[in-house]
Design a protein around this motif. Structure first.
Motif, PDB file in Angstrom:
ATOM      1  N   ASP A  79     -15.456   8.800 -14.563  1.00  0.00           N
ATOM      2  CA  ASP A  79     -14.373   8.849 -13.252  1.00  0.00           C
ATOM      3  C   ASP A  79     -13.743  10.358 -12.967  1.00  0.00           C
ATOM      4  O   ASP A  79     -12.998  10.304 -12.140  1.00  0.00           O
ATOM      5  CB  ASP A  79     -13.726   8.507 -14.121  1.00  0.00           C
ATOM      6  CG  ASP A  79     -13.216   8.463 -15.654  1.00  0.00           C
ATOM      7  OD1 ASP A  79     -14.438   8.868 -16.170  1.00  0.00           O
ATOM      8  OD2 ASP A  79     -12.108   8.780 -15.921  1.00  0.00           O
ATOM      9  N   LYS A 129      -8.262   3.316 -21.648  1.00  0.00           N
ATOM     10  CA  LYS A 129      -7.153   3.584 -23.416  1.00  0.00           C
ATOM     11  C   LYS A 129      -5.589   3.033 -22.605  1.00  0.00           C
ATOM     12  O   LYS A 129      -5.544   1.840 -23.368  1.00  0.00           O
ATOM     13  CB  LYS A 129      -6.525   5.057 -22.832  1.00  0.00           C
ATOM     14  CG  LYS A 129      -7.077   6.029 -23.684  1.00  0.00           C
ATOM     15  CD  LYS A 129      -6.621   7.187 -24.095  1.00  0.00           C
ATOM     16  CE  LYS A 129      -6.931   8.483 -23.725  1.00  0.00           C
ATOM     17  NZ  LYS A 129      -7.066   8.672 -22.061  1.00  0.00           N
ATOM     18  N   SER A 130      -5.797   2.344 -21.766  1.00  0.00           N
ATOM     19  CA  SER A 130      -4.686   2.293 -21.199  1.00  0.00           C
ATOM     20  C   SER A 130      -4.403   0.872 -20.643  1.00  0.00           C
ATOM     21  O   SER A 130      -3.593   0.129 -19.968  1.00  0.00           O
ATOM     22  CB  SER A 130      -3.406   3.049 -20.055  1.00  0.00           C
ATOM     23  OG  SER A 130      -4.356   3.621 -19.077  1.00  0.00           O
ATOM     24  N   LYS A 167      -4.513   4.019  -9.866  1.00  0.00           N
ATOM     25  CA  LYS A 167      -3.780   4.476 -10.873  1.00  0.00           C
ATOM     26  C   LYS A 167      -2.329   4.041 -10.409  1.00  0.00           C
ATOM     27  O   LYS A 167      -1.576   2.851 -10.365  1.00  0.00           O
ATOM     28  CB  LYS A 167      -3.274   5.252 -11.518  1.00  0.00           C
ATOM     29  CG  LYS A 167      -4.369   5.583 -13.012  1.00  0.00           C
ATOM     30  CD  LYS A 167      -3.991   6.781 -13.352  1.00  0.00           C
ATOM     31  CE  LYS A 167      -4.666   5.991 -14.824  1.00  0.00           C
ATOM     32  NZ  LYS A 167      -5.223   7.862 -16.108  1.00  0.00           N
TER      33      LYS A 167
HETATM   34  N1  AQP Z   1     -14.663   4.361 -19.624  1.00  0.00           N
HETATM   35  C1  AQP Z   1     -14.805   5.359 -19.732  1.00  0.00           C
HETATM   36  N2  AQP Z   1     -15.538   5.869 -19.914  1.00  0.00           N
HETATM   37  C2  AQP Z   1     -16.666   7.150 -19.703  1.00  0.00           C
HETATM   38  N3  AQP Z   1     -16.176   8.395 -20.057  1.00  0.00           N
HETATM   39  C3  AQP Z   1     -14.730   7.883 -20.173  1.00  0.00           C
HETATM   40  N4  AQP Z   1     -13.674   8.415 -20.712  1.00  0.00           N
HETATM   41  C4  AQP Z   1     -12.333   8.127 -20.078  1.00  0.00           C
HETATM   42  N5  AQP Z   1     -12.936   6.597 -20.013  1.00  0.00           N
HETATM   43  C5  AQP Z   1     -14.176   6.939 -19.992  1.00  0.00           C
HETATM   44  C6  AQP Z   1     -13.860  10.563 -20.298  1.00  0.00           C
HETATM   45  O1  AQP Z   1     -13.166  10.977 -21.443  1.00  0.00           O
HETATM   46  C7  AQP Z   1     -12.081  11.382 -20.739  1.00  0.00           C
HETATM   47  C8  AQP Z   1     -10.920  11.789 -21.078  1.00  0.00           C
HETATM   48  O2  AQP Z   1     -10.518  11.106 -20.176  1.00  0.00           O
HETATM   49  P1  AQP Z   1      -8.655  10.938 -19.765  1.00  0.00           P
HETATM   50  O3  AQP Z   1      -8.129  10.763 -21.348  1.00  0.00           O
HETATM   51  O4  AQP Z   1      -8.103  12.596 -19.556  1.00  0.00           O
HETATM   52  O5  AQP Z   1      -8.635  10.261 -18.822  1.00  0.00           O
HETATM   53  P2  AQP Z   1      -9.224   8.891 -18.226  1.00  0.00           P
HETATM   54  O6  AQP Z   1     -10.732   9.051 -17.916  1.00  0.00           O
HETATM   55  O7  AQP Z   1      -7.941   8.311 -16.990  1.00  0.00           O
HETATM   56  O8  AQP Z   1      -8.915   8.019 -19.578  1.00  0.00           O
HETATM   57  P3  AQP Z   1      -8.607   6.890 -19.852  1.00  0.00           P
HETATM   58  O9  AQP Z   1      -8.778   5.731 -21.101  1.00  0.00           O
HETATM   59  O10 AQP Z   1      -8.572   4.703 -18.819  1.00  0.00           O
HETATM   60  O11 AQP Z   1      -7.083   6.954 -20.405  1.00  0.00           O
HETATM   61  P4  AQP Z   1      -5.595   6.002 -19.152  1.00  0.00           P
HETATM   62  O12 AQP Z   1      -6.323   4.238 -19.552  1.00  0.00           O
HETATM   63  O13 AQP Z   1      -4.311   6.951 -20.350  1.00  0.00           O
HETATM   64  O14 AQP Z   1      -5.980   6.752 -18.003  1.00  0.00           O
HETATM   65  C9  AQP Z   1     -12.636  12.350 -19.793  1.00  0.00           C
HETATM   66  O15 AQP Z   1     -13.865  12.787 -19.916  1.00  0.00           O
HETATM   67  C10 AQP Z   1     -13.217  10.142 -18.657  1.00  0.00           C
HETATM   68  O16 AQP Z   1     -14.299  11.255 -18.020  1.00  0.00           O
END
Ligand code: AQP
Length: 333
Positions: free
Chosen positions: A149, A199-200, A113
């Motif tokens: 992740d 998401k982002s 990040k």
């Molecule tokens: N691509 C993915 N595949 C499987 N699991 C995923 N998770 C996120 N992306 C995937 C799981 O969703 C939960 C919540 O994640 P989070 O919102 O706390 O943070 P993140 O992992 O950083 O999710 P994003 O979507 O990638 O958000 P941004 O873009 O804001 O950083 C976790 O259990 C994660 O493993």
């Protein structure tokens, strides 16, 4: 009863990755009834990167609506947003004093990040795993269902608990384990099979949002990057084909089949056959959820009421544990 804790950041709308990697499993844990289940919209984690206040508000309610529409029942699970239970931040500070800088330096998500910009990111982004450890351990939760992740952060939680117990000569915080099971624990970006769906992420075409319409879902799968080869006859044939593997894995996650069973069903199929089947399946599974999400989001007061009630229940569990932690550390109350 043993406890399960997990959370999702309201850093944007929910993706299919969040659904398959996290929320779907949260529902399974709730319905199994073996553990007390505590699920959190982790808004304090979201602000480790800039969030527009109005959008943060909306995203917090959207994530809560996504949980409920997917089957999290606020009468069976505790559902709340993190900032309403101040014990998370309080224990998070103690853990910032337990965790070592060297441990944080090894966190791959931070490196991804921050990129080349490590001097300019917030201190919160760097320290975030200490707060995440507090989210889990403030409930003495032992099981943490997450996507692939997040594995390293849950392992760090275990290191923090061990060091706390060791430094203060107590047996207070339990060992936690990440639970990462089944297909689709790492859903990849539709435009680049080597990056995870986020998401982002920059382009909306690289992810399926839980609120996407049927047409948008069909269009995104149609345009998803693939190689020109048809689906292989066996799972081994997906080696070195990240995009193909990802679409098979998504199909498995949505259908409840294993990757092997999906391959058996579509052996030798071209993308012209597989992609529309995948889009239909995704629409079949997601449409009822997005319809329900839209209905819930029309009544923000009701979502706020549910989160407020969940926060009360969470505080009742967290406060005695925080009090004991303060006593162990030697802070006068
Ligand atoms: N691509 C993915 N595949 C499987 N699991 C995923 N998770 C996120 N992306 C995937 C799981 O969703 C939960 C919540 O994640 P989070 O919102 O706390 O943070 P993140 O992992 O950083 O999710 P994003 O979507 O990638 O958000 P941004 O873009 O804001 O950083 C976790 O259990 C994660 O493993």
């Amino acid at each position: 009863t043993p406890r399960v804790f997990s959370g999702i950041k309201p850093s944007g709308g929910l993706t299919l990755g969040n659904y398959l990697g996290a929320i779907k499993r949260f529902v399974d844990w709730q319905d199994a009834g073996t553990h007390e289940t505590i699920y959190c919209v982790v808004d304090l984690h979201a602000i480790t990167v800039w969030q527009d206040p109005k959008e943060l508000h909306a995203a917090t309610r959207e994530v809560a609506a996504g949980f409920i529409a997917s089957g999290i029942d606020p009468t069976k699970s505790i559902l709340f947003n993190q900032s309403q239970v101040s014990a998370h931040a309080e224990l998070g500070w103690i853990f910032s004093c337990v965790a070592r800088v060297g441990w944080m330096n090894r966190m791959t998500q931070f490196k991804d990040k921050a990129g080349a910009n490590a001097e300019k990111v917030s201190l919160g982004l760097y320290a975030y795993p200490a707060l995440m450890a507090a989210d889990i351990l403030i409930y003495h939760a032992t099981h943490v269902p997450v996507g692939e992740d997040q594995k390293q952060h849950v392992e760090l939680t275990r290191d923090i608990a061990q060091k706390f117990n060791h430094d203060y000569k107590v047996d207070f915080f339990p060992e936690t384990e990440p639970v990462i099971e089944g297909p689709a624990t790492r859903v990849m970006n539709l435009r680049d099979g080597t990056k995870k769906m986020s998401k982002s992420g920059e382009s909306d075409m690289e992810r399926i949002n839980m609120t996407d319409t049927a047409d948008t879902i069909a269009k995104k799968f149609k345009k998803a990057r693939t190689d020109p080869e048809p689906l292989p006859e066996t799972l081994d044939g997906l080696k070195g084909r990240p995009e193909a593997r990802n679409l098979v894995d998504i199909y498995a996650g949505l259908s409840g089949l294993t990757d092997e069973q999906v391959i058996a069903e579509y052996a030798g199929a071209g993308w012209g056959r597989f992609k529309p089947a995948l889009a239909d399946l995704a629409v079949e599974k997601l449409a009822p959820i997005s319809t329900e999400m839209a209905r819930l989001m029309n009544d923000p007061a009701e979502i706020d009421r549910i989160l407020g009630h969940g926060a009360e229940q969470a505080r009742a569990l967290a406060e005695p544990i925080l009090k004991e932690a303060y006593e162990i550390v030697g802070l006068v109350r």
